[in-house]
Scaffold this active site. Structure first.
Site, short mmCIF file in Angstrom:
data_model
loop_
_atom_site.label_atom_id
_atom_site.label_comp_id
_atom_site.label_asym_id
_atom_site.label_seq_id
_atom_site.Cartn_x
_atom_site.Cartn_y
_atom_site.Cartn_z
N ARG A 69 0.85 -1.20 0.00
CA ARG A 69 0.00 0.00 0.00
C ARG A 69 0.88 1.25 0.00
NH1 ARG A 69 -4.99 1.17 -1.18
NH2 ARG A 69 -5.75 -0.63 -0.02
N ARG A 92 1.27 -6.26 -9.79
CA ARG A 92 1.74 -5.67 -8.52
C ARG A 92 1.91 -6.72 -7.41
NH1 ARG A 92 -3.25 -2.77 -5.49
NH2 ARG A 92 -4.75 -4.46 -5.71
N HIS A 170 0.20 3.80 -10.26
CA HIS A 170 -0.71 4.21 -9.16
C HIS A 170 0.07 5.01 -8.11
CE1 HIS A 170 -3.85 4.09 -6.24
NE2 HIS A 170 -4.49 3.03 -6.72
N ASP A 215 -12.40 10.02 -6.54
CA ASP A 215 -11.92 8.87 -7.33
C ASP A 215 -12.37 9.11 -8.77
OD1 ASP A 215 -11.05 6.50 -8.34
OD2 ASP A 215 -12.16 5.21 -6.96
N GLU A 274 -2.37 9.54 -10.89
CA GLU A 274 -1.85 8.36 -11.58
C GLU A 274 -1.88 8.55 -13.10
OE1 GLU A 274 -4.25 5.07 -10.12
OE2 GLU A 274 -4.76 6.26 -8.35
#
Length: 317
Positions: A69, A92, A170, A215, A274
């Site tokens: 994270r 990832r 990200h 978002d 991002e």
């Protein structure tokens, strides 16, 4: 391990958290970056004063198969839930390999502080995403401490079939206080709002400021975006190539509490901006290669005293 004369090596392999392999990159003037082979994941980027520029959660789990994270997760071959795979795809949470002799590609960075990583699908990956590929990632530190990530994805299938994917770097930026931050360069653009079923809207504000959960996937974005942190008097400049979209995300308080590997108050000190290709998936025929490049720089800004015109930040190279 140090080189002769006490100089630290520009690239060094060592063990990171929980014994995971990582690469430390160091630039002669003092900037540094750390890249975990797990995820091909940049977890640290420090300027020449040793200040950390990326956010990593204090609760981040450095233990496969859980993704890390923070830092710069690689979302491939799927961004978020835009497809049938696990969220953000599998790159990832796979272990990447160091490639000692990658195929050459034109680069404007002659930095010695770089590492080349490669990811190829395992048999398990081919079961969930039946496409043969090679994903090469170069992480480099420029002489001024800029962080450069170049991704090259090649379709290596022999069945003659194309494949499509979505992608994002990200990036979690470390900020002093999310309510003191503004993002310049995305005003008046269309975006898809993930909090409203990916519905399409047009950004109305002069700049993006933050007072609640966000978002959004901004579409057809410029090659440069600026993130102004008033309190730190610092501006991040994001330059991107081959990545038409830009995702802006902060979970805010309620959602942050629901994310197990994020501290309840940590949303205040992070912002994800991002570089991405989401709205229109990239399609590669066999033998074709896509390249997506991200360059991050952090420059001092006196924006809070009105001395810096944000438009000039975006226009100057």
């Amino acid at each position: 391990m140090a080189a002769a004369g006490g100089d630290k090596l520009p690239m060094e392999m060592c063990k990171g958290i929980n014994g995971l392999d990582k690469v430390v990159l160091r630039e002669a003037r003092g900037s540094s970056a750390e890249v975990y082979l797990y995820g091909g994941h940049v977890t640290s980027w420090k300027n020449d004063h040793g200040e950390e520029l990326l956010f990593v959660s204090s609760k981040a789990v450095f233990k496969p198969p859980k993704p890390i994270r923070g830092g710069i997760p690689i979302c491939f071959p799927q961004f978020a839930s835009h497809g049938g795979l696990e969220s953000h795809g599998f790159a990832r949470n796979r272990v990447w390999s160091i490639e000692s002799d990658p195929p050459p590609f034109p680069t404007n960075s002659a930095s010695k502080a770089h590492v080349d990583l490669i990811l190829k699908p395992t048999e398990e990956d081919l079961k969930i995403w039946p496409h043969s590929f090679e994903f090469r990632l170069r992480v480099a530190l420029g002489p001024g401490g800029d962080l450069l990530l170049t991704s090259r994805v090649r379709n290596t299938s022999t069945d003659g079939k194309p494949f499509s994917f979505t992608f994002a770097y990200h990036t979690y930026f470390a900020v002093s206080d999310i309510s003191e931050v503004r993002v310049e360069g995305l005003e008046t653009l269309d975006y898809l709002d993930n909090l409203q079923s990916k519905e399409r809207f047009t950004e109305q504000g002069d700049a993006i400021t933050f007072e609640s959960e966000i978002d959004k996937i901004y579409l057809s974005t410029p090659t440069k975006i600026a993130i102004l942190d008033h309190e730190k008097k610092r501006t991040f400049v994001v330059r991107k190539d081959g990545l038409p979209d830009a995702v802006v995300w902060n979970p805010w308080d309620k959602r942050a509490k629901a994310i197990a590997d994020l501290g309840d108050e940590e949303y205040k000190h992070m912002l994800c901006v991002e570089a991405a290709a989401v709205e229109k998936p990239i399609t590669l025929k066999p033998g074709e290669e896509w390249k997506g490049r991200l360059e991050l720089s952090a420059v001092p800004s006196s924006y809070c005293s009105g001395q810096l015109d944000p438009q000039k930040v975006l226009q100057s190279s």
